[in-house]
Design a protein around this motif. Structure first.
Motif, PDB file in Angstrom:
ATOM      1  N   THR A  47       0.808  -1.217   0.000  1.00 15.38           N
ATOM      2  CA  THR A  47       0.000   0.000   0.000  1.00 15.38           C
ATOM      3  C   THR A  47       0.841   1.267   0.000  1.00 15.38           C
ATOM      4  N   GLY A  48       2.147   1.154   0.108  1.00 15.92           N
ATOM      5  CA  GLY A  48       3.025   2.322   0.091  1.00 15.92           C
ATOM      6  C   GLY A  48       4.043   2.298   1.205  1.00 15.92           C
ATOM      7  N   LEU A  49       4.555   3.471   1.525  1.00 12.06           N
ATOM      8  CA  LEU A  49       5.610   3.629   2.516  1.00 12.06           C
ATOM      9  C   LEU A  49       5.024   3.763   3.915  1.00 12.06           C
ATOM     10  N   SER A  50       5.699   3.199   4.907  1.00 10.56           N
ATOM     11  CA  SER A  50       5.224   3.255   6.286  1.00 10.56           C
ATOM     12  C   SER A  50       6.387   3.628   7.209  1.00 10.56           C
ATOM     13  N   GLU A  51       6.099   4.405   8.247  1.00 13.93           N
ATOM     14  CA  GLU A  51       7.124   4.726   9.240  1.00 13.93           C
ATOM     15  C   GLU A  51       7.513   3.457   9.978  1.00 13.93           C
ATOM     16  N   SER A  52       8.776   3.364  10.344  1.00 13.94           N
ATOM     17  CA  SER A  52       9.248   2.168  11.036  1.00 13.94           C
ATOM     18  C   SER A  52      10.559   2.467  11.743  1.00 13.94           C
ATOM     19  N   THR A  53      10.754   1.835  12.870  1.00  6.26           N
ATOM     20  CA  THR A  53      12.054   1.882  13.520  1.00  6.26           C
ATOM     21  C   THR A  53      12.898   0.764  12.918  1.00  6.26           C
ATOM     22  N   ALA A  54      14.164   0.726  13.241  1.00  4.38           N
ATOM     23  CA  ALA A  54      15.025  -0.348  12.756  1.00  4.38           C
ATOM     24  C   ALA A  54      14.629  -1.632  13.478  1.00  4.38           C
ATOM     25  N   PRO A  55      14.127  -2.634  12.765  1.00  2.59           N
ATOM     26  CA  PRO A  55      13.671  -3.851  13.432  1.00  2.59           C
ATOM     27  C   PRO A  55      14.822  -4.759  13.839  1.00  2.59           C
ATOM     28  N   GLN A  56      14.618  -5.502  14.894  1.00  2.00           N
ATOM     29  CA  GLN A  56      15.552  -6.554  15.277  1.00  2.00           C
ATOM     30  C   GLN A  56      15.324  -7.741  14.341  1.00  2.00           C
ATOM     31  N   PHE A  57      16.348  -8.533  14.128  1.00  5.80           N
ATOM     32  CA  PHE A  57      16.244  -9.671  13.212  1.00  5.80           C
ATOM     33  C   PHE A  57      15.115 -10.615  13.620  1.00  5.80           C
ATOM     34  N   ALA A  58      14.964 -10.869  14.909  1.00  5.43           N
ATOM     35  CA  ALA A  58      13.909 -11.769  15.395  1.00  5.43           C
ATOM     36  C   ALA A  58      12.521 -11.221  15.068  1.00  5.43           C
ATOM     37  N   GLU A  59      12.371  -9.898  15.082  1.00  2.00           N
ATOM     38  CA  GLU A  59      11.087  -9.289  14.733  1.00  2.00           C
ATOM     39  C   GLU A  59      10.760  -9.497  13.256  1.00  2.00           C
ATOM     40  N   VAL A  60      11.771  -9.379  12.411  1.00  8.77           N
ATOM     41  CA  VAL A  60      11.558  -9.608  10.980  1.00  8.77           C
ATOM     42  C   VAL A  60      11.179 -11.067  10.738  1.00  8.77           C
ATOM     43  N   LEU A  61      11.867 -11.984  11.392  1.00 10.37           N
ATOM     44  CA  LEU A  61      11.534 -13.403  11.235  1.00 10.37           C
ATOM     45  C   LEU A  61      10.115 -13.700  11.700  1.00 10.37           C
ATOM     46  N   ALA A  62       9.695 -13.090  12.802  1.00 13.31           N
ATOM     47  CA  ALA A  62       8.327 -13.289  13.295  1.00 13.31           C
ATOM     48  C   ALA A  62       7.318 -12.746  12.298  1.00 13.31           C
ATOM     49  N   GLU A  63       7.639 -11.630  11.673  1.00 16.40           N
ATOM     50  CA  GLU A  63       6.739 -11.057  10.673  1.00 16.40           C
ATOM     51  C   GLU A  63       6.656 -11.944   9.434  1.00 16.40           C
ATOM     52  N   VAL A  64       7.783 -12.495   9.011  1.00 12.96           N
ATOM     53  CA  VAL A  64       7.793 -13.424   7.882  1.00 12.96           C
ATOM     54  C   VAL A  64       6.936 -14.643   8.206  1.00 12.96           C
ATOM     55  N   GLU A  65       7.112 -15.189   9.395  1.00 19.65           N
ATOM     56  CA  GLU A  65       6.323 -16.351   9.797  1.00 19.65           C
ATOM     57  C   GLU A  65       4.831 -16.022   9.802  1.00 19.65           C
ATOM     58  N   PHE A  66       4.467 -14.833  10.285  1.00 14.82           N
ATOM     59  CA  PHE A  66       3.066 -14.416  10.292  1.00 14.82           C
ATOM     60  C   PHE A  66       2.501 -14.415   8.878  1.00 14.82           C
ATOM     61  N   TYR A  67       3.233 -13.809   7.929  1.00 16.93           N
ATOM     62  CA  TYR A  67       2.743 -13.751   6.555  1.00 16.93           C
ATOM     63  C   TYR A  67       2.661 -15.131   5.918  1.00 16.93           C
ATOM     64  N   ILE A  68       3.619 -15.974   6.205  1.00 18.69           N
ATOM     65  CA  ILE A  68       3.581 -17.327   5.650  1.00 18.69           C
ATOM     66  C   ILE A  68       2.333 -18.055   6.113  1.00 18.69           C
ATOM     67  N   HIS A  69       2.032 -17.973   7.400  1.00 19.77           N
ATOM     68  CA  HIS A  69       0.885 -18.704   7.932  1.00 19.77           C
ATOM     69  C   HIS A  69      -0.447 -18.031   7.628  1.00 19.77           C
ATOM     70  N   THR A  70      -0.447 -16.721   7.407  1.00 18.17           N
ATOM     71  CA  THR A  70      -1.684 -16.000   7.153  1.00 18.17           C
ATOM     72  C   THR A  70      -2.034 -15.961   5.675  1.00 18.17           C
ATOM     73  N   TRP A  71      -1.077 -15.635   4.831  1.00 14.91           N
ATOM     74  CA  TRP A  71      -1.349 -15.461   3.413  1.00 14.91           C
ATOM     75  C   TRP A  71      -1.166 -16.726   2.607  1.00 14.91           C
ATOM     76  N   TYR A  72      -0.359 -17.624   3.088  1.00 13.09           N
ATOM     77  CA  TYR A  72      -0.033 -18.818   2.313  1.00 13.09           C
ATOM     78  C   TYR A  72      -0.320 -20.072   3.125  1.00 13.09           C
ATOM     79  N   PRO A  73      -1.612 -20.368   3.315  1.00 15.35           N
ATOM     80  CA  PRO A  73      -1.947 -21.538   4.129  1.00 15.35           C
ATOM     81  C   PRO A  73      -1.693 -22.835   3.373  1.00 15.35           C
ATOM     82  N   VAL A  74      -0.448 -23.228   3.345  1.00 14.49           N
ATOM     83  CA  VAL A  74      -0.085 -24.476   2.695  1.00 14.49           C
ATOM     84  C   VAL A  74       0.573 -25.394   3.713  1.00 14.49           C
TER      85      VAL A  74
END
Length: 92
Positions: free
Chosen positions: A30-57
């Motif tokens: 949807t565009g650009l969003s404000e963000s702080t510098a994420p910790q690596f574990a936070e990025v991994l958690a976000e990836v896992e969320f998208y995998i399980h939410t958007w790609y239910p395989v």
């Protein structure tokens, strides 16, 4: 990024000086969003969320006993029909 080259999200720390969290920001579909510098574990958690939410395989490891070839295959996620129970397993 998805297989069809559509952006899911990307963190960045360059350009876009008009954003309040400059230089840190996040690119979304949807565009650009404000963000702080994420910790690596936070990025991994976000990836896992998208995998399980958007790609239910469901992923299965299949080995051909004749050839010894082992593959990781994606199969449709199981669905729960009335009168049945679906149990999620993370490890076996």
């Amino acid at each position: 990024m998805r297989a069809d080259a559509c952006l899911i999200f990307r963190y960045d720390a360059t350009h876009h000086s008009a954003i309040a969290t400059y230089p840190h920001h996040k690119h979304l579909p949807t565009g650009l969003s404000e963000s702080t510098a994420p910790q690596f574990a936070e990025v991994l958690a976000e990836v896992e969320f998208y995998i399980h939410t958007w790609y239910p395989v469901m992923r299965q490891i299949i080995q051909n006993l004749k050839t010894g070839v082992t593959e990781l295959l994606e199969t449709p996620a199981p669905t729960c029909t009335p009168g049945h129970v679906l149990i999620a397993t993370r490890r076996t």
